[in-house]
Design a protein around this motif. Sequence first.
Motif, PDB file in Angstrom:
ATOM      1  N   SER A 210     -30.666 -59.310 -54.186  1.00 51.55           N
ATOM      2  CA  SER A 210     -29.598 -58.527 -54.285  1.00 51.55           C
ATOM      3  C   SER A 210     -29.592 -57.422 -53.277  1.00 51.55           C
ATOM      4  O   SER A 210     -30.591 -56.995 -53.023  1.00 51.55           O
ATOM      5  CB  SER A 210     -29.503 -58.031 -55.611  1.00 51.55           C
ATOM      6  N   ARG A 211     -28.427 -56.910 -52.866  1.00 53.58           N
ATOM      7  CA  ARG A 211     -28.388 -55.707 -51.883  1.00 53.58           C
ATOM      8  C   ARG A 211     -28.468 -54.645 -52.980  1.00 53.58           C
ATOM      9  O   ARG A 211     -28.327 -53.434 -52.182  1.00 53.58           O
ATOM     10  CB  ARG A 211     -27.078 -55.917 -51.193  1.00 53.58           C
TER      11      ARG A 211
ATOM     12  N   PRO B  98     -26.587 -52.490 -54.604  1.00 55.07           N
ATOM     13  CA  PRO B  98     -25.857 -51.257 -54.058  1.00 55.07           C
ATOM     14  C   PRO B  98     -25.934 -50.024 -55.221  1.00 55.07           C
ATOM     15  O   PRO B  98     -26.023 -50.218 -56.259  1.00 55.07           O
ATOM     16  CB  PRO B  98     -24.482 -51.600 -54.255  1.00 55.07           C
TER      17      PRO B  98
ATOM     18  N   VAL C 274      -7.343 -51.650 -50.553  1.00 50.45           N
ATOM     19  CA  VAL C 274      -7.774 -52.627 -49.636  1.00 50.45           C
ATOM     20  C   VAL C 274      -9.314 -52.917 -50.053  1.00 50.45           C
ATOM     21  O   VAL C 274     -10.038 -52.070 -49.830  1.00 50.45           O
ATOM     22  CB  VAL C 274      -7.802 -52.577 -48.227  1.00 50.45           C
ATOM     23  N   ASP C 275      -9.781 -54.167 -50.506  1.00 49.54           N
ATOM     24  CA  ASP C 275     -10.920 -54.680 -50.823  1.00 49.54           C
ATOM     25  C   ASP C 275     -11.670 -53.443 -51.565  1.00 49.54           C
ATOM     26  O   ASP C 275     -12.595 -53.529 -51.965  1.00 49.54           O
ATOM     27  CB  ASP C 275     -12.044 -54.782 -49.695  1.00 49.54           C
ATOM     28  N   SER C 276     -10.994 -52.968 -52.771  1.00 49.48           N
ATOM     29  CA  SER C 276     -11.539 -51.819 -53.531  1.00 49.48           C
ATOM     30  C   SER C 276     -10.628 -51.655 -54.997  1.00 49.48           C
ATOM     31  O   SER C 276      -9.660 -50.898 -54.802  1.00 49.48           O
ATOM     32  CB  SER C 276     -11.618 -50.455 -52.650  1.00 49.48           C
TER      33      SER C 276
ATOM     34  N   THR D 267     -18.458 -53.612 -53.325  1.00 49.08           N
ATOM     35  CA  THR D 267     -18.717 -53.308 -52.193  1.00 49.08           C
ATOM     36  C   THR D 267     -17.836 -53.593 -50.981  1.00 49.08           C
ATOM     37  O   THR D 267     -16.961 -54.514 -51.531  1.00 49.08           O
ATOM     38  CB  THR D 267     -20.291 -53.516 -51.766  1.00 49.08           C
ATOM     39  N   SER D 268     -18.093 -53.507 -49.740  1.00 46.60           N
ATOM     40  CA  SER D 268     -17.029 -53.896 -48.998  1.00 46.60           C
ATOM     41  C   SER D 268     -17.338 -55.426 -48.538  1.00 46.60           C
ATOM     42  O   SER D 268     -16.356 -56.019 -48.124  1.00 46.60           O
ATOM     43  CB  SER D 268     -17.130 -53.300 -47.541  1.00 46.60           C
ATOM     44  N   ARG D 269     -18.370 -55.795 -49.169  1.00 45.07           N
ATOM     45  CA  ARG D 269     -18.722 -57.310 -48.998  1.00 45.07           C
ATOM     46  C   ARG D 269     -18.735 -58.160 -50.051  1.00 45.07           C
ATOM     47  O   ARG D 269     -18.627 -59.283 -50.205  1.00 45.07           O
ATOM     48  CB  ARG D 269     -20.269 -57.388 -48.395  1.00 45.07           C
ATOM     49  N   PHE D 270     -18.925 -57.735 -51.355  1.00 44.71           N
ATOM     50  CA  PHE D 270     -19.355 -58.460 -52.511  1.00 44.71           C
ATOM     51  C   PHE D 270     -18.739 -57.624 -53.789  1.00 44.71           C
ATOM     52  O   PHE D 270     -18.481 -56.633 -53.762  1.00 44.71           O
ATOM     53  CB  PHE D 270     -20.743 -58.593 -52.707  1.00 44.71           C
ATOM     54  N   ARG D 271     -18.407 -58.693 -54.694  1.00 38.77           N
ATOM     55  CA  ARG D 271     -17.857 -58.266 -55.987  1.00 38.77           C
ATOM     56  C   ARG D 271     -19.172 -58.385 -56.978  1.00 38.77           C
ATOM     57  O   ARG D 271     -19.797 -59.381 -56.846  1.00 38.77           O
ATOM     58  CB  ARG D 271     -16.564 -59.202 -56.346  1.00 38.77           C
ATOM     59  N   TYR D 272     -19.083 -57.517 -57.598  1.00 42.83           N
ATOM     60  CA  TYR D 272     -20.004 -57.352 -58.812  1.00 42.83           C
ATOM     61  C   TYR D 272     -19.877 -57.418 -60.323  1.00 42.83           C
ATOM     62  O   TYR D 272     -18.555 -56.759 -60.430  1.00 42.83           O
ATOM     63  CB  TYR D 272     -20.951 -56.414 -58.646  1.00 42.83           C
TER      64      TYR D 272
END
Lengths: 914, 462
Positions: free
Chosen positions: B304-305, B307, B344-346, B374-379
């Motif tokens: 995992s990243r 975050p 946007v994306d958030s 995050t700007s890349r992934f949904r959790y």
Amino acid sequence: MASTVANSPITNLVPVWSSDDDREKLLQFRSIERTGYLTVTELVRDFLYDATQEQALTIVNVSIVETHLSNANAKSYFPERFQQNTVLDPTQPKFLSQRIRTINTAGAGYQVGDILTHFVTGANANVQVVVTEVDTDNVKGVKSFEVLNSGTYNTTVNPLGTNKRLEFRRRVNTKAAMVKGQDFSYDNNSGNIFIFQSRHSGNGYVSGTQAGPTPVPAFNGVVYTTPAGAPDPLYWSDSFTSTSMPAGRGGTANVNSTSPYTITTALTSIVAGSTGTRWPSDGIWSNIGASQNTEIFIGSEILLKPGNANVLSFIPPGTLITRIDEIEVVTGLISKTRTGIGPQPTDYYEDTRKFIWFTTSQNLQIDKGDHFYVRGNGFTFNDNTTSSDTADVFTVITQAKARIDPLASDRQPVTANVSSINGNSVRLINIRHGWADWAPTIFEGMVITHGAVDTNGATVANIANIQYSKTVGGTTANIVTDVAIPGTVLTSPAGTGLTFTFNTDQSYRLAFEANGKQTLSIYAGTAVQFRDDCKIAKVTDYTGSVTDLSGIMGDVPSIPVLSNVSPDLNGGERLNNVRAFVNVSIGANTTISGRTQFEVKEYTGNAAIQPGFVVALHANGNIKLNTTIESQITPLLAGEKPGGVGRYLIANNVVYTANVPSTSNLTVGRVVDRRVDVNDITQGFVNRSIRVTNHPESYPLSYFTSFTNRGLFFGVWEGTWSIMQKTRARQLNEKDAWFSWFLIQRPVNRKTGQVRTTGQSPVFCINSVGYKYWKFVVRERDVMHPTQGDSATTAFYYNDLTGKTEVRATPYRVPADAHTEDSHGILNTTHQIALTEDSKYLVSFLYNLTTPRFRYSDELDMIGQTAGDVSMASSDIKITAYSEATQRVYKALSANLPYNAGLRVSVIKDIYTA
Amino acid sequence: MAFTYYIKNGFSNIRQLVTSIANDLTSVATSANGVQYFQHVYGSFSAGSSQLVFPKGTRYPEGNVLIFESKLAVDPMANVNTVTLAGGGTINAAWRLAFVLHDDQTLTVHAGTRLTLPGVEQTDPTLRGNLVFLTNRATDPNLLEFREPAGCMNVSPWSQYDPYKYKIFGNVAAASISTLRTNPAVLPGPNVQIPNEVFISRLSSSGAESAYPMNYSLTMSSRGMVLAVWEDNQEEIPETQLGSGGWGLQSLSSTDLSNVYGNSPVRWFAIQRAVDRETGHVRGGYRLRGNVAYSTGGVLNEKSRCPVFCVFGTSNPNEYRKFVVRENDVLVPSPKRPAAVNTVDSPAILNPLQQQSVTEQGEFVVTFLNNLSTSRFRYGDEMDLIGTVGAEVVGGGTNIEVKVYQDGYTRTYTAVYANRQYGNGMRIMVLTKADYRDEDKNTGLVTSNVSVVLDDIIYPAP
């Protein structure tokens, strides 16, 4: 015409644990997709057809505004009530078609504007039509007509049936006269005037000083010489003797002496300068004069008024007036000696009387004193066929059936046998009910009854471990279910039969209203708002002005309909003597903007002008501006009273930039109705009248609908236009709305998936129109109306163009995609991330549900939301939910932002089978 | 592992407040169960000392910056992956927290990493304590300008800057460039008169500080921290600025969302690594890494990243923000985004408005912050250190006990003050007890240390 390109098989929502043999009988579920529609009316017709076929909706009533008889003036409003539970003929899904009303017999004797009443003795009908065009020949038959009133004609039978020829006749006149010989009188009840040789009040012609015979009061026996050179022998007769008249016409009326007298139809010619037969010898004489004569015309049928006729009087049915002649008869001379000193000359005046002489098509037998009616005759039309096109303007009231709503009124009890008992829980087998089409389901809150078992009024508290065995067939699906019954220990032995049902009716209704071929509105509420008469309830504010339509999806209809002009503001008031001042005056080349006052200089109405009333600026017959009175400016000047003469402040949201014509005036009044603005794509449900105009062929419509045992979804879109071209639709500044949808569902438990059928049992409606997203509660157990937002509701939104959040007012609406007071946003409609780190993507059901009173941990599981770019429209998404053994299949639909971005909703469609 | 909660009252100025917070952050005393959650890495502060931080007379940022770095007790990734950077300094997987005093009334708080909040690990002492500023990303040197520091917890961008003065290269004499680079005094600053540009503004209390004493609540747990600061009597503090006429009707009746509620009597932030919504296991902890400790190769197993989410708020519904402090492979804070509005994306992660929280059964629902991305992934994770609830269903300071996730124990969440006047609007609930033992029950002193020992439930030692 629409065609079905895909028709999904019936699929099952309930987990099948053992075998998928005979799965269809367990089905709680059906989804249907169709495409290729050019008009929304055709589309909704097929949707309603699907919904009724699937037992999802029952049609309560349909009203069709008939437009085909006169496209220019669609006046008719004609409800056709369907019988409850009518299953329409699958081969003819044309139930929203207009009847074709063709003229069968043009009849005779009509005039434009005649109001004709359905005239069949004993028929339960009061349909009326108005004649809009008649033949110009003497017969004057009907060439075209419009249906006027909302009669109850054909209330119980299928409109596609036979025997729909209706015969219409002219309504009887409001004035009538008795035959009283010479005296003229009115009968205020009914009928025209028919008088034999009645006296006319007109005076005659000055004939000069030529001497003549002594005048007599009637022409019978008169000998009189008409001056030479009279232009028309009908009007002037040079001699008149009693020998020329038929025998028996003595006295003061021509039929009184030898009653009954038979009049023949022969007309004796009148020849100037001759004697003997110069007067009409047969016919009916009337003195009604020119003004009343306009209501009697050739072709009219003449009838005896019942009750007053001599018992021997008789007019054969269908007797028509075939000729009308107006005759002025000289009946004598009046001498008048001039006044003056000494002998004066005497002048002679003709004493004349006007008569109208009618000739009839058949012999009559009538008597002095008879009353007559006259009317047009013979017009009939056929309406035993329907148009091949769907009607353009209609309203359909439907009600959700138990197929999609466990608490619907038409539910049937579920019966089951006790398999085993474990404390407060009972295991059931052989669960069944009377419907063959889908599986029986036991819901929480159902009342358990059985005469032989002491259940103490127990209700189902929890459903656990629903299992369906593989032996399924017919109507007796063999289902094993563990049902918990708190506080009550059943002592039923295994095999005991129990009955489960709800003792409450919490039905809800949907209304579908087409305002034209390309404009559709959809409403959700209850039978209180959408009654059987197809009327939609309105929402009003404290002034009584209509602020909204009850339960309408999409934005608030913005076009106010003002009350009729009348002397009292209860019905509206037109204020011609109104002057706006300060920064506006009603005159040429004036612009109104900003906060404006206007002044009422003269006011005669009774009701006070109140804040909230609408002010409309009229010019050249059109309403140029609509705004709301905010307050009356105080202090009042001397002589002013509240709500009357004085100055008023109108709302500061006025924007009117066009010139104000000098002929303008203002109307003040309540808003008595609201209409969807076809120019505003966020109003109504599908609203493309402007965009597609005459070219719908480029934008074929599709729809997708899903029915489950807890609700329905309905979505309408136009191919892939939404992906290709809607770059700026998200800013709501272009007239594009490519995808509209609504979901109406009873929520499910977030852990078990059980439908909430207990407590206040709310029904939620989420809808998207014009890329705006709203929600409301259709009804609750004890709330019989759809909810609405507050007039001051505002929400924060992200503006894609500016990159900033902004406050957006949403009066009378509760956004589904933003938080507002006491309402959680449940949709994310902007760009979003759905991918997780492990290359999966999340699809979430709608949660954080709230009603105005309560918060629920439940979910709406019929649609899932995800990012637009992780799944494409029409893809299938497999989801495991609520620990079900079988995956569900959701169908992804269009994204809401350009190029597959933003929100993508997916709708439950099937269960997955490898 | 450890779990510590402090609530302290009566601070009349920011120096006292931050001094106390700094001591709590770095304490290893019994009150903190002998565990240190943060280490002090820059600034004039010595743990355990009563000497006030932020020496008087110094100006921002010189001398008025305090930086702390997360340790294992508050961050499961804190002590892994430390790499020495060529040219000086080290970088690791921990995150940092900085307090900056701008004047006596103005405090800003920043979250970041060693790159953005450099401290003692920097071999170049002149770089220590220098907050790293963002630029406007212009490509024309004449237009290239400094903006505010990354990871600043404010809702309005810093506006106290001079486009000429703060340009990095353009329009500046070559001889001055080096001076500008090394002289942080010319870097942009917040407009101290705008409370939304800072974390705490005491401007409205100037000269009357003791009439508006500050209080704070600090939760430190194995996965993050929550700090909330409020002023006394805040529920009756008017939503708009008081005029000279005193309590005006307008200020009492105003419900305009755009008004700043009493110039922010409640400010809070939470920084935490998210937990699994089903199990409660922290992302970055070894339970989600196949129970493999870092010391035995766990770092390699970490897919995992991880975050680190930061969310903070004032009292205005539109003024909640969030950002990602760092990820394993993103070493700087992300841009701030609205926390209560979908952008946007958030997605929005909390509802700050007046809200319905009561169920048909008369219970009320507390919502953990979710919809994390995050700007890349949904959790699918949640932030479990705070929850949100309708303000009127529970009073400020009230404890509620809940069992969540698969905990074998009952947690206590404590209500903080509401975000609207008169106890309206939204209220945050802060985790204040987790897995207490019987012997810990009597330690719950109101004004000081409520300390509990958390067994190895959420995060184990590596």
